[in-house]
Design a protein around this motif. Structure first.
Motif, PDB file in Angstrom:
ATOM      1  N   THR A 160     -12.319 -55.559  49.310  1.00  0.00           N
ATOM      2  CA  THR A 160     -12.311 -56.418  48.129  1.00  0.00           C
ATOM      3  C   THR A 160     -10.866 -56.648  47.703  1.00  0.00           C
ATOM      4  O   THR A 160     -10.026 -55.760  47.827  1.00  0.00           O
ATOM      5  CB  THR A 160     -13.086 -55.783  46.959  1.00  0.00           C
ATOM      6  N   HIS A 161     -10.602 -57.857  47.222  1.00  0.00           N
ATOM      7  CA  HIS A 161      -9.264 -58.165  46.714  1.00  0.00           C
ATOM      8  C   HIS A 161      -9.333 -58.575  45.239  1.00  0.00           C
ATOM      9  O   HIS A 161      -8.376 -59.103  44.702  1.00  0.00           O
ATOM     10  CB  HIS A 161      -8.639 -59.275  47.558  1.00  0.00           C
ATOM     11  N   GLY A 162     -10.486 -58.340  44.635  1.00  0.00           N
ATOM     12  CA  GLY A 162     -10.672 -58.722  43.248  1.00  0.00           C
ATOM     13  C   GLY A 162     -10.667 -57.530  42.310  1.00  0.00           C
ATOM     14  O   GLY A 162      -9.702 -56.797  42.219  1.00  0.00           O
ATOM     15  N   GLN A 163     -11.790 -57.343  41.598  1.00  0.00           N
ATOM     16  CA  GLN A 163     -11.984 -56.233  40.660  1.00  0.00           C
ATOM     17  C   GLN A 163     -10.925 -56.223  39.557  1.00  0.00           C
ATOM     18  O   GLN A 163     -10.320 -55.201  39.237  1.00  0.00           O
ATOM     19  CB  GLN A 163     -12.000 -54.894  41.421  1.00  0.00           C
ATOM     20  N   GLY A 164     -10.739 -57.393  38.966  1.00  0.00           N
ATOM     21  CA  GLY A 164      -9.788 -57.509  37.871  1.00  0.00           C
ATOM     22  C   GLY A 164     -10.136 -56.676  36.661  1.00  0.00           C
ATOM     23  O   GLY A 164      -9.282 -56.435  35.797  1.00  0.00           O
ATOM     24  N   ALA A 193     -17.261 -57.380  57.757  1.00  0.00           N
ATOM     25  CA  ALA A 193     -18.548 -56.874  57.255  1.00  0.00           C
ATOM     26  C   ALA A 193     -18.601 -57.015  55.740  1.00  0.00           C
ATOM     27  O   ALA A 193     -19.018 -56.095  55.032  1.00  0.00           O
ATOM     28  CB  ALA A 193     -18.768 -55.435  57.691  1.00  0.00           C
ATOM     29  N   ASP A 194     -18.161 -58.157  55.241  1.00  0.00           N
ATOM     30  CA  ASP A 194     -18.184 -58.427  53.806  1.00  0.00           C
ATOM     31  C   ASP A 194     -19.593 -58.220  53.268  1.00  0.00           C
ATOM     32  O   ASP A 194     -20.565 -58.706  53.843  1.00  0.00           O
ATOM     33  CB  ASP A 194     -17.737 -59.867  53.567  1.00  0.00           C
ATOM     34  N   ASP A 201     -23.802 -70.120  54.199  1.00  0.00           N
ATOM     35  CA  ASP A 201     -22.603 -69.826  54.971  1.00  0.00           C
ATOM     36  C   ASP A 201     -22.980 -68.883  56.102  1.00  0.00           C
ATOM     37  O   ASP A 201     -23.304 -67.711  55.868  1.00  0.00           O
ATOM     38  CB  ASP A 201     -21.533 -69.194  54.073  1.00  0.00           C
ATOM     39  N   TRP A 202     -22.937 -69.376  57.336  1.00  0.00           N
ATOM     40  CA  TRP A 202     -23.396 -68.579  58.474  1.00  0.00           C
ATOM     41  C   TRP A 202     -22.543 -67.340  58.698  1.00  0.00           C
ATOM     42  O   TRP A 202     -22.964 -66.404  59.386  1.00  0.00           O
ATOM     43  CB  TRP A 202     -23.400 -69.431  59.747  1.00  0.00           C
ATOM     44  N   ARG A 203     -21.340 -67.305  58.125  1.00  0.00           N
ATOM     45  CA  ARG A 203     -20.468 -66.153  58.328  1.00  0.00           C
ATOM     46  C   ARG A 203     -20.896 -64.949  57.507  1.00  0.00           C
ATOM     47  O   ARG A 203     -20.401 -63.840  57.727  1.00  0.00           O
ATOM     48  CB  ARG A 203     -19.028 -66.534  57.999  1.00  0.00           C
ATOM     49  N   LEU A 220     -18.206 -47.592  63.092  1.00  0.00           N
ATOM     50  CA  LEU A 220     -17.447 -47.131  61.936  1.00  0.00           C
ATOM     51  C   LEU A 220     -17.316 -48.277  60.948  1.00  0.00           C
ATOM     52  O   LEU A 220     -17.214 -49.439  61.344  1.00  0.00           O
ATOM     53  CB  LEU A 220     -16.055 -46.662  62.379  1.00  0.00           C
ATOM     54  N   MET A 221     -17.312 -47.939  59.656  1.00  0.00           N
ATOM     55  CA  MET A 221     -17.014 -48.905  58.596  1.00  0.00           C
ATOM     56  C   MET A 221     -15.720 -48.480  57.925  1.00  0.00           C
ATOM     57  O   MET A 221     -15.555 -47.314  57.549  1.00  0.00           O
ATOM     58  CB  MET A 221     -18.140 -48.933  57.560  1.00  0.00           C
ATOM     59  N   VAL A 222     -14.793 -49.424  57.788  1.00  0.00           N
ATOM     60  CA  VAL A 222     -13.573 -49.202  57.007  1.00  0.00           C
ATOM     61  C   VAL A 222     -13.714 -50.042  55.748  1.00  0.00           C
ATOM     62  O   VAL A 222     -13.895 -51.266  55.826  1.00  0.00           O
ATOM     63  CB  VAL A 222     -12.313 -49.608  57.791  1.00  0.00           C
ATOM     64  N   THR A 223     -13.634 -49.406  54.581  1.00  0.00           N
ATOM     65  CA  THR A 223     -13.985 -50.129  53.365  1.00  0.00           C
ATOM     66  C   THR A 223     -13.278 -49.588  52.138  1.00  0.00           C
ATOM     67  O   THR A 223     -12.926 -48.406  52.075  1.00  0.00           O
ATOM     68  CB  THR A 223     -15.517 -50.066  53.143  1.00  0.00           C
TER      69      THR A 223
END
Length: 347
Positions: A160-164, A193-194, A201-203, A220-223
């Motif tokens: 995530t690049h949000g969470q203001g 893996a958003d 949106d097919w993505r 593995l998940m990096v998150t």
């Protein structure tokens, strides 16, 4: 097919001298071209075949893809007797420019697509062995059985690049500055893996079931997202989690609830810690720990959270917080002090 390719290349490159050097090129050689997985595998197939034939050769790579070369600029025409163009369409100004630069070399193409047999790009080659074109194709695509190394882990990336809402506690930019270059250098297949769902949106996945199917196929998940952590563990997949909020927030809270050790605080993030937890997550111990979390979550088995402020480091077997000796309990015999180690982990 390797021996079929050997015979075809041996014929394609005749006449040649024993000392003649070959330059392997393709769309992967052009600064304004591109390198696809198929291109790279085709190059490997041709290079391996030339090795078997005992023919000395170099490969020219785009400096945009492989800085440090060798590139076309590092491959002066007088050094080479022949040029081999590999894979892709023989079409366009880049291929025409290749003919001009290497006019002194004998030029052949193998495993290529011929769109217009009368174009200068095609006619500039002395011989062409096509995979498709106006004539019937006689050569399987070179990528079909090119040599490869062992399979690599498939790693989902949920960031995530949000969470203001966290205001001055946000450390997202710093986390990205450390995490993204490190991740790009890992030997793995990365998948976006958003966790966001979308209907148009097919993505993106459209339903939670689709997302869980995706997560379950990862190694593995990096998150740095709460649900990146939780849904990976639900699927039995290890998660390397980073909390991007200074002082810790929901990612840290859930790692304690789930007693999951592979968590790095954003303010303490280093490539060394990432390497450490990457290795653990992909180890048999890390995979087994993730499967246990999945079993407990899906069976409804209560999980006793790790105490706040205590490492989510783990005891043997069930992955719980490492117990502290009770007052008056019998301590085990003293052992030599261990060397400094990374954060505690499950065994």
């Amino acid at each position: 097919m390797p021996f079929l390719l050997d015979a075809r290349l041996d014929d394609l490159l005749r006449p040649r001298t024993d000392a003649g050097r070959v330059l392997v090129t393709g769309w992967f050689s052009f600064l304004d071209g591109e390198v696809t997985a198929g291109d790279a595998l085709a190059q490997r197939a041709v290079s391996a075949s030339l090795d078997r034939l005992g023919i000395a050769h170099d490969t020219a790579w785009s400096p945009a893809f492989a800085p440090g070369g060798p590139s076309l600029e590092d491959a002066p025409p007088p050094r080479y007797e022949q040029l081999v163009f590999v894979c892709g369409p023989v079409h366009g100004r880049q291929v025409a420019a290749l003919h001009q630069r290497y006019a002194s070399c004998r030029r052949v193409a193998v495993g290529v697509s011929v769109v217009d047999p009368d174009s200068p790009a095609v006619r500039g080659f002395d011989r062409v062995l096509a995979r498709d074109g106006p004539d019937d194709a006689t050569l399987p695509d070179l990528a079909a059985d090119a040599p490869v190394s062992q399979p690599v882990p498939v790693v989902g990336v949920a960031l995530t690049h949000g969470q203001g809402e966290y205001g001055d506690r946000r450390a997202h930019d710093r986390v990205s500055e450390v995490l993204l270059p490190w991740l790009a250098g890992q030997e793995c297949a990365r998948i976006d893996a958003d966790t966001r769902l979308a209907r148009d949106d097919w993505r993106h996945c459209r339903t939670p079931e689709q997302y869980l199917s995706l997560a379950g196929r990862l190694d593995l998940m990096v998150t740095d997202r709460l649900h990146g952590l939780v849904l990976a563990l639900r699927a039995g997949v290890p998660a390397l989690a980073v909390d991007p909020v200074l002082g810790g927030a929901k990612v840290t809270a859930q790692s304690r609830v789930l007693r999951w050790p592979a968590l790095v605080a954003g303010e303490k993030l280093t490539t060394g810690l990432l390497d450490h937890w990457w290795d653990w997550c992909l180890s048999p111990a890390g995979r087994a720990a993730a499967r246990r979390r999945s079993g407990r979550l899906l069976s409804g088995t209560p999980v006793r959270p790790a105490a706040a402020g205590r490492s989510a480091g783990l005891a043997r077997g069930d992955g719980g917080t490492r117990p502290m000796p009770r007052v008056g309990s019998v301590r085990p015999p003293e052992r030599p002090a261990p060397r400094p180690a990374p954060p505690l982990e499950e065994t």
